[in-house]
Design an enzyme around this catalytic site. Structure first.
Site, PDB file in Angstrom:
ATOM      1  N   SER A 140       0.670  -1.374  -0.013  1.00  9.03           N
ATOM      2  CA  SER A 140       0.346  -0.097   0.038  1.00  9.03           C
ATOM      3  C   SER A 140       1.040   1.678  -0.253  1.00  9.03           C
ATOM      4  O   SER A 140       2.586   0.871   0.253  1.00  9.03           O
ATOM      5  CB  SER A 140      -0.718   0.384   1.267  1.00  9.03           C
ATOM      6  OG  SER A 140      -1.951   1.602   1.344  1.00  9.03           O
ATOM      7  N   TYR A 153      -1.501  -1.600  10.431  1.00  9.72           N
ATOM      8  CA  TYR A 153      -2.075  -1.387   8.744  1.00  9.72           C
ATOM      9  C   TYR A 153      -0.081  -1.153   7.938  1.00  9.72           C
ATOM     10  O   TYR A 153      -0.136  -2.386   6.924  1.00  9.72           O
ATOM     11  CB  TYR A 153      -3.354  -0.222   7.957  1.00  9.72           C
ATOM     12  CG  TYR A 153      -4.084  -0.499   6.827  1.00  9.72           C
ATOM     13  CD1 TYR A 153      -3.895  -2.028   6.429  1.00  9.72           C
ATOM     14  CD2 TYR A 153      -3.119   0.389   5.738  1.00  9.72           C
ATOM     15  CE1 TYR A 153      -5.093  -1.539   4.991  1.00  9.72           C
ATOM     16  CE2 TYR A 153      -3.497  -0.030   4.312  1.00  9.72           C
ATOM     17  CZ  TYR A 153      -3.744  -1.332   3.950  1.00  9.72           C
ATOM     18  OH  TYR A 153      -4.283  -1.372   2.786  1.00  9.72           O
TER      19      TYR A 153
END
Length: 271
Positions: A140, A153
């Site tokens: 990401s 995350y």
């Protein structure tokens, strides 16, 4: 891997979003597909919309290490070979370090990191045996910079990045016939924000509306970028203009990017 026709491609998280868009594009390029997801209904919809390509579906929870290894062996048996693994399945969590529960922290790490790591290791022997393999792991932009309320995350996606970049070098140094790419999507118009877990003090509606405003790229465009990166053997595949901007910011400023992110977060996450 210069062309995809008749290659066996494995895609996790294929029931929706980027995974579904990848399945469509890989099918259009003549791939034989092994698609998996925990969402059986979504998986069936993806398979049905892939056209005439050879498609097999597998119900798979990527947080289950033993299930992933069994899945790799099953796919290799079903298709006779495996050329491409795209470890795409993922989830999201928005919570501060203070409020995050151990359960939620473990949940996201089991899926977003261990799912990728086990998926890579389980399929790697089959990719090497194919003589023309490629590992694609989805990180990401949050694998490039740290963001408040995204610590878990961030931890998973930074870990994916480090794991994948190390693997690419190992494959090159060992002379193995396996390319390795790490994907860094920016905001993609998928359902990941709607399915995210939230900390107890988070405003879920505001978070999701904010994500929708920042989601600049469609899953279809993301899939096109990823496929192009695979065919070009790119080590880092940046998806979306925001991903390019964040990567440039990180390269130019180093750790000095943090005050800029904090300023943005104060305005959008702490009101």
């Amino acid at each position: 891997m210069k062309e995809l026709n008749n290659k066996v491609a494995v895609v996790t998280g294929a029931g929706s979003g980027i995974g579904r868009a990848l399945a469509h594009l890989l099918a259009a390029r003549g791939c034989r597909l092994a698609l998996s997801d925990v969402n059986e209904a979504g998986l069936k919809e993806t398979a049905a919309s892939c056209g005439a390509s050879e498609v097999r579906t597998y119900l798979l929870d990527v947080s289950d290490r033993d299930a992933i290894y069994a899945h790799a062996d099953e796919v290799a048996k079903d298709f006779g070979q495996v050329n491409l693994i795209i470890n795409n399945a993922g989830v999201a969590l928005s919570a501060s370090v203070r409020e995050m529960t151990d359960e939620d922290f473990k949940w996201i790490m089991d899926i977003d990191f261990w799912g990728v790591a086990h998926g890579t290791r389980a399929f790697l022997p089959h990719l090497i045996a194919s003589g023309d393999g490629h590992v694609v792991n989805v990180s990401s932009v949050f694998g490039l910079i740290g963001v408040p309320k995204q610590s878990a995350y961030n931890a998973a996606k930074f870990a994916v990045r480090g794991f994948t970049e190390a693997l690419r070098q190992e494959m090159q140094l060992e002379g193995q016939p396996v390319a390795v790419s790490c994907v860094h999507p920016g905001g993609i118009r998928t359902n990941i924000a709607n399915a995210a877990r939230m900390g107890v003090s988070e405003n879920a509606d505001a978070q999701r509306k904010g994500f929708d405003k920042l989601a600049m790229t469609t899953p279809e465009k993301a899939a096109e970028t990823i496929i192009r990166g695979i065919l070009r053997d790119e080590s880092r595949i940046l998806v979306g203009p925001d991903a390019w901007g964040i990567d440039a910011l990180n390269r130019l400023l180093g750790a000095a990017y943090q005050p800029l992110v904090a300023r943005f977060s104060r305005k959008n996450l702490y009101n």
